[in-house]
Design a protein around this motif. Structure first.
Motif, PDB file in Angstrom:
ATOM      1  N   ASN A  21      13.671  21.252  28.394  1.00 48.41           N
ATOM      2  CA  ASN A  21      12.440  20.994  29.259  1.00 48.41           C
ATOM      3  C   ASN A  21      11.173  21.190  27.881  1.00 48.41           C
ATOM      4  O   ASN A  21      10.332  21.583  28.532  1.00 48.41           O
ATOM      5  CB  ASN A  21      12.479  21.525  30.707  1.00 48.41           C
ATOM      6  N   LYS A  22      11.466  22.002  27.020  1.00 39.94           N
ATOM      7  CA  LYS A  22      10.921  22.807  25.965  1.00 39.94           C
ATOM      8  C   LYS A  22      10.527  21.343  25.480  1.00 39.94           C
ATOM      9  O   LYS A  22       9.979  20.413  25.377  1.00 39.94           O
ATOM     10  CB  LYS A  22      11.774  22.792  24.787  1.00 39.94           C
ATOM     11  N   GLY A  23       9.138  21.535  25.079  1.00 38.65           N
ATOM     12  CA  GLY A  23       7.852  20.797  25.476  1.00 38.65           C
ATOM     13  C   GLY A  23       7.284  19.752  26.761  1.00 38.65           C
ATOM     14  O   GLY A  23       6.159  19.533  26.220  1.00 38.65           O
ATOM     15  N   ILE A  24       8.116  19.252  27.867  1.00 30.67           N
ATOM     16  CA  ILE A  24       7.521  19.421  29.126  1.00 30.67           C
ATOM     17  C   ILE A  24       6.360  19.824  29.746  1.00 30.67           C
ATOM     18  O   ILE A  24       6.292  19.974  30.361  1.00 30.67           O
ATOM     19  CB  ILE A  24       8.938  18.088  29.467  1.00 30.67           C
ATOM     20  N   ASN A  25       8.141  21.104  29.953  1.00 32.60           N
ATOM     21  CA  ASN A  25       7.515  21.966  31.124  1.00 32.60           C
ATOM     22  C   ASN A  25       7.289  23.454  30.089  1.00 32.60           C
ATOM     23  O   ASN A  25       6.708  24.537  31.142  1.00 32.60           O
ATOM     24  CB  ASN A  25       8.430  22.771  31.924  1.00 32.60           C
ATOM     25  N   TRP A  26       7.232  23.592  28.574  1.00 37.43           N
ATOM     26  CA  TRP A  26       7.059  24.944  28.675  1.00 37.43           C
ATOM     27  C   TRP A  26       7.304  24.595  26.943  1.00 37.43           C
ATOM     28  O   TRP A  26       7.933  24.213  26.415  1.00 37.43           O
ATOM     29  CB  TRP A  26       8.285  26.049  29.000  1.00 37.43           C
ATOM     30  N   LYS A  27       6.985  25.467  26.270  1.00 31.89           N
ATOM     31  CA  LYS A  27       5.743  25.817  24.593  1.00 31.89           C
ATOM     32  C   LYS A  27       5.701  26.843  24.160  1.00 31.89           C
ATOM     33  O   LYS A  27       5.161  28.228  25.518  1.00 31.89           O
ATOM     34  CB  LYS A  27       5.156  24.472  24.323  1.00 31.89           C
ATOM     35  N   ILE A  28       6.482  27.613  23.607  1.00 31.62           N
ATOM     36  CA  ILE A  28       6.031  28.996  22.371  1.00 31.62           C
ATOM     37  C   ILE A  28       4.474  29.095  21.283  1.00 31.62           C
ATOM     38  O   ILE A  28       4.895  28.070  20.767  1.00 31.62           O
ATOM     39  CB  ILE A  28       6.629  30.180  22.358  1.00 31.62           C
ATOM     40  N   THR A  29       4.061  29.269  21.415  1.00 24.36           N
ATOM     41  CA  THR A  29       2.622  28.552  20.497  1.00 24.36           C
ATOM     42  C   THR A  29       2.924  29.823  19.931  1.00 24.36           C
ATOM     43  O   THR A  29       3.354  31.382  20.287  1.00 24.36           O
ATOM     44  CB  THR A  29       1.801  28.255  20.716  1.00 24.36           C
ATOM     45  N   THR A  30       1.545  30.266  18.880  1.00 26.74           N
ATOM     46  CA  THR A  30       1.264  31.807  17.978  1.00 26.74           C
ATOM     47  C   THR A  30      -0.383  31.323  17.887  1.00 26.74           C
ATOM     48  O   THR A  30      -0.733  30.413  17.688  1.00 26.74           O
ATOM     49  CB  THR A  30       2.074  31.917  16.607  1.00 26.74           C
TER      50      THR A  30
END
Length: 144
Positions: A21-30
């Motif tokens: 689901n990465k990019g669809i329901n969640w992501k991590i940025t800085t």
């Protein structure tokens, strides 16, 4: 439970943190050298003027949050069962116990209720006050 506690996520939001689901329901940025977990708010999906508002953004301010981010990236977690939580705490606790703990962690570290409300994904601060304002009545297990 660890992820819910350190990011204040709803049980369904934890379920949606699966690797596929990465990019669809969640992501991590800085942002400004701080890792930020972005989580799509499925509870109120579709009720936003623009798509960016549908994402709850929670900065990793504590070491435990960085550890939780690693668990998320690796996909090495699952939502705890309500009966498991009740076995370790009390029958009053459920899968939303992590959200209550998150609010307490933020309060104990002098994070304003305004920011805590945003991190929890509440539509306004009044919701947060209504649910969490009186933390003095929280049941805390012995030994904590």
């Amino acid at each position: 439970m660890f992820i819910s506690l350190w990011f204040g996520l709803r049980p369904l939001e934890v379920d949606n943190l699966k690797k596929d689901n990465k990019g669809i329901n969640w992501k991590i940025t800085t942002q400004n050298k701080i890792k930020v977990l972005h989580v799509l708010q499925t509870k109120i999906e579709g009720n936003f003027e623009n798509e960016e508002d549908a994402w709850k953004k929670i900065p990793a301010l504590f070491e435990e949050q960085l550890e939780a981010l690693e668990l998320i990236k690796k996909g090495k977690f699952k939502r705890p069962l309500c009966k498991t939580i009740q076995r370790y705490f009390t029958e009053k606790h459920n899968t939303y116990a992590g959200r209550k703990g998150f609010e307490r962690i933020m309060k104990d570290n002098n994070i304003s209720m305004e920011f805590t409300s945003r991190y929890l994904g509440h539509s306004n601060i009044n919701t947060t006050f209504k649910i969490y304002a009186d933390t003095s009545k929280a049941d805390i297990p012995n030994g904590f």
